[in-house]
Each structure stands twice: as C-alpha cells, then as structure tokens.
Design a protein around this motif. Structure first.
Motif, mmCIF file in Angstrom:
data_model
loop_
_atom_site.group_PDB
_atom_site.id
_atom_site.type_symbol
_atom_site.label_atom_id
_atom_site.label_comp_id
_atom_site.label_asym_id
_atom_site.label_seq_id
_atom_site.Cartn_x
_atom_site.Cartn_y
_atom_site.Cartn_z
ATOM 1 N N SER A 82 -2.350 -27.011 14.529
ATOM 2 C CA SER A 82 -3.723 -26.628 14.842
ATOM 3 C C SER A 82 -4.117 -27.201 16.185
ATOM 4 O O SER A 82 -3.509 -28.159 16.683
ATOM 5 C CB SER A 82 -4.692 -27.141 13.767
ATOM 6 N N LEU A 83 -5.120 -26.598 16.795
ATOM 7 C CA LEU A 83 -5.631 -27.120 18.046
ATOM 8 C C LEU A 83 -6.230 -28.506 17.861
ATOM 9 O O LEU A 83 -6.187 -29.337 18.768
ATOM 10 C CB LEU A 83 -6.681 -26.163 18.622
ATOM 11 N N ARG A 84 -6.771 -28.756 16.682
ATOM 12 C CA ARG A 84 -7.376 -30.057 16.428
ATOM 13 C C ARG A 84 -6.347 -31.180 16.545
ATOM 14 O O ARG A 84 -6.625 -32.250 17.104
ATOM 15 C CB ARG A 84 -8.022 -30.090 15.041
ATOM 16 N N SER A 85 -5.126 -30.939 16.044
ATOM 17 C CA SER A 85 -4.088 -31.964 16.145
ATOM 18 C C SER A 85 -3.694 -32.171 17.608
ATOM 19 O O SER A 85 -3.424 -33.297 18.044
ATOM 20 C CB SER A 85 -2.865 -31.586 15.319
ATOM 21 N N LEU A 105 -16.166 -25.170 24.639
ATOM 22 C CA LEU A 105 -15.421 -23.999 25.084
ATOM 23 C C LEU A 105 -14.803 -23.251 23.906
ATOM 24 O O LEU A 105 -14.830 -22.013 23.867
ATOM 25 C CB LEU A 105 -14.331 -24.426 26.071
ATOM 26 N N LEU A 106 -14.246 -23.978 22.956
ATOM 27 C CA LEU A 106 -13.661 -23.325 21.789
ATOM 28 C C LEU A 106 -14.706 -22.525 21.029
ATOM 29 O O LEU A 106 -14.452 -21.393 20.575
ATOM 30 C CB LEU A 106 -13.020 -24.373 20.868
ATOM 31 N N GLU A 107 -15.891 -23.093 20.890
ATOM 32 C CA GLU A 107 -16.974 -22.370 20.203
ATOM 33 C C GLU A 107 -17.363 -21.113 20.978
ATOM 34 O O GLU A 107 -17.606 -20.056 20.387
ATOM 35 C CB GLU A 107 -18.182 -23.278 20.036
ATOM 36 N N ALA A 108 -17.416 -21.213 22.305
ATOM 37 C CA ALA A 108 -17.772 -20.055 23.120
ATOM 38 C C ALA A 108 -16.759 -18.917 22.952
ATOM 39 O O ALA A 108 -17.129 -17.736 22.952
ATOM 40 C CB ALA A 108 -17.855 -20.461 24.590
ATOM 41 N N PHE A 109 -15.485 -19.270 22.770
ATOM 42 C CA PHE A 109 -14.449 -18.262 22.566
ATOM 43 C C PHE A 109 -14.323 -17.841 21.098
ATOM 44 O O PHE A 109 -13.533 -16.945 20.781
ATOM 45 C CB PHE A 109 -13.092 -18.787 23.050
ATOM 46 N N GLY A 110 -15.061 -18.492 20.208
ATOM 47 C CA GLY A 110 -14.977 -18.160 18.793
ATOM 48 C C GLY A 110 -13.683 -18.620 18.154
ATOM 49 O O GLY A 110 -13.180 -17.974 17.225
ATOM 50 N N PRO A 113 -10.893 -24.818 15.876
ATOM 51 C CA PRO A 113 -9.799 -25.742 16.204
ATOM 52 C C PRO A 113 -8.997 -26.179 14.986
ATOM 53 O O PRO A 113 -7.866 -26.655 15.138
ATOM 54 C CB PRO A 113 -10.511 -26.930 16.851
ATOM 55 N N GLY A 114 -9.548 -26.024 13.792
ATOM 56 C CA GLY A 114 -8.819 -26.421 12.599
ATOM 57 C C GLY A 114 -7.980 -25.309 12.004
ATOM 58 O O GLY A 114 -7.214 -25.540 11.063
ATOM 59 N N GLN A 115 -8.104 -24.114 12.529
ATOM 60 C CA GLN A 115 -7.357 -22.967 11.998
ATOM 61 C C GLN A 115 -5.898 -23.028 12.423
ATOM 62 O O GLN A 115 -5.588 -23.227 13.599
ATOM 63 C CB GLN A 115 -7.995 -21.661 12.494
ATOM 64 N N ARG A 116 -4.998 -22.852 11.480
ATOM 65 C CA ARG A 116 -3.563 -22.981 11.789
ATOM 66 C C ARG A 116 -2.954 -21.673 12.270
ATOM 67 O O ARG A 116 -1.986 -21.685 13.026
ATOM 68 C CB ARG A 116 -2.804 -23.481 10.563
ATOM 69 N N GLY A 126 -7.694 -20.941 23.355
ATOM 70 C CA GLY A 126 -7.757 -22.314 22.861
ATOM 71 C C GLY A 126 -7.010 -23.285 23.754
ATOM 72 O O GLY A 126 -7.536 -24.352 24.103
ATOM 73 N N LEU A 127 -5.801 -22.924 24.148
ATOM 74 C CA LEU A 127 -5.011 -23.819 24.997
ATOM 75 C C LEU A 127 -5.624 -23.948 26.391
ATOM 76 O O LEU A 127 -5.621 -25.031 26.978
ATOM 77 C CB LEU A 127 -3.570 -23.319 25.085
#
Length: 268
Positions: A82-85, A105-110, A113-116, A126-127
């Motif tokens: 996940s992006l969170r890790s 930024l992640l929220e703006a892109f929808g 971060p916890g989604q695998r 995300g990256l």
C-alpha cells in the motif's frame, strides 16, 4: 548541481548485450523543471534509474545531489502492499518529507493510501504525489501521467508547479505527452537510441524553429529538419528560424513535433 560524464549503460540480453545509454554528458541545475524526452527505448528510464541510484551497472561519472526520489507507474523495489507503507519508509529516508502534503495530494487524486489494489492511474498519481511531497532535492518523475484522465493530468501539472514554487528543487519529468507538459519545462533533454541529441533551454528550442509552407522547389533547397511533407505542388517542413525565407509562410512548431523530427535523422 547534478553532473553526468560519459555515462554508458549496457544490459545483458540473449547472450549478448544491449546498449541503453552511450556517452551521456550533461550538467543539470540545482533547481528547475527539466523535460526528458525521446522515443520508446531511447534510454529515459535507465537515465532516471542511474540518477536515483537504482542502477549501478554503468561506466562514467555520476554526481547527484542527495537525496533523490524516483516515481514511475510501478511499485519501487520492495514495496507492493500500500502507499501507506511506502509513506512510512519515506519519512525515514527523506528528512524534508511532508506527510500532510502527501495526504492532501492523494485526496485530491481520489487515491486511498491504505488500498492495496490500485489501478494504473491511481498508482501513477499516488507515487507522483509521494515523490513531490518527499521534497527530495532531485525529484524524478517517469511517465507520471500514465493511466490518468485529462482532469487528473491537469491536477498533476498544477501540483508540480506549486511544489516547485514553494520548495524549489531539480525536477526531471519524462513523458510522451509532451505538448501537455511543454509549459512546465525550463530545459529539454532529448535522448535517441541512448545518446543525448538535444540539450537546450525549452523556450529557445521552440523559438529557434518554425514550420514553413510554400512551393516544393523552395523547400527542397532549405536545410529542413526532418521530412518534407508534400501536397501537390506545395510542401511544408521544419527549419531553423534563421533559415526561413521571408517570402514563405512560417508558423510556430509544437515541442512534441519538434522532439519527434529531431530524432528522426539523429545518428545512432
């Protein structure tokens, strides 16, 4: 300052070797947005991997300001959950990393971060978000628009401009969507078959060339860059502005078109 001297990279393949980069020498500024352009297989990703330290199989000299951060459309080595890790790792590696900005930024892109399981576009966005929020002195974005729709690409461009304005650094952006990103570039590097064939100020490169139109005979006598396109007894072609006759109609050239023709006849 980031400097490369006579950089060459070769990969083993099918019992032989493939030359990915050959003799690349360039000095990049400490701050600014640099467009890295070229056709598929030109060596763009290899160059970015060398700059960020992910590729050590090279000859030549590499001097890069650290830390450097690379983001593409695939998980970096060792991270596929996940992006969170990955965000936890960035906090340990990049002292200037701004977690609230990353989440913004992640929220703006929808992107959660916890989604695998992420789509290609979600992973690209995300990256890229984490790379920008890392505030790394050298931020390398490798095709960050892959899988993104038009509004998301516009959002990414806005984020790049904001980050560069608030936290100046060297951002190298590799993309095939050249015209969408052209206004971001302060400098342009063009690779062709592993060799650096263009290194120029972005605006100077654009303004130095025009597309002229006129009788075929008039264009055939000009030092045309790339092919002459014929339609009946009329033709068009790209020339340097200084070589454009005053009696021929001249119009600006798009950067994407220019990057294409500059690699058509480039030596390999």
């Amino acid at each position: 300052m980031t400097s490369l001297r006579d950089l060459s990279v070769a990969y083993r393949k099918f019992g032989g070797s493939v030359q990915a980069l050959t003799g690349v020498t360039v000095d990049l500024p400490g701050e600014g947005i640099v467009g890295l352009l070229g056709r598929n297989g030109a060596g763009k990703t290899t160059l970015l991997r060398v700059l960020c330290g992910h590729e050590s199989r090279y000859t030549g000299t590499v001097d890069v300001a650290r830390p450097a951060m690379y983001a593409g459309d695939r998980w970096p080595h060792g991270y596929d959950q996940s992006l969170r890790s990955l965000m936890g790792h960035l906090a340990r590696v990049h002292p200037a990393y701004d977690k609230p900005r990353a989440l913004e930024l992640l929220e703006a892109f929808g992107v959660d971060p916890g989604q695998r399981s992420l789509s290609r576009g979600q992973l690209s966005a995300g990256l890229a978000s984490l790379a920008l929020a890392s505030r790394a002195r050298v931020t390398l974005l490798d095709e960050p628009t892959l899988g993104l729709d038009a509004p998301s690409r516009a959002l990414l461009a806005k984020a790049i401009v904001e980050e560069q304005g608030d936290h100046p650094r060297l951002i190298v952006l590799s993309t095939h969507l050249i015209d969408e990103c052209a206004d971001l570039f302060e400098r342009v590097l063009v690779l062709h078959e592993g060799r650096l064939v263009v290194d120029d100020d972005a605006e100077e490169l654009r303004s130095a060339h025009v597309r002229v139109q006129g009788p075929v005979a008039d264009l055939e006598g000009l030092p045309v860059v790339g092919p002459i396109e014929r339609l009946g007894n009329q033709a068009t072609g790209i020339v340097r502005r200084d070589d454009a006759p005053s009696h021929l109609r001249a119009v600006p050239v798009r950067l994407q078109e220019l990057a294409s023709v500059l690699t058509e006849g480039a030596p390999s």
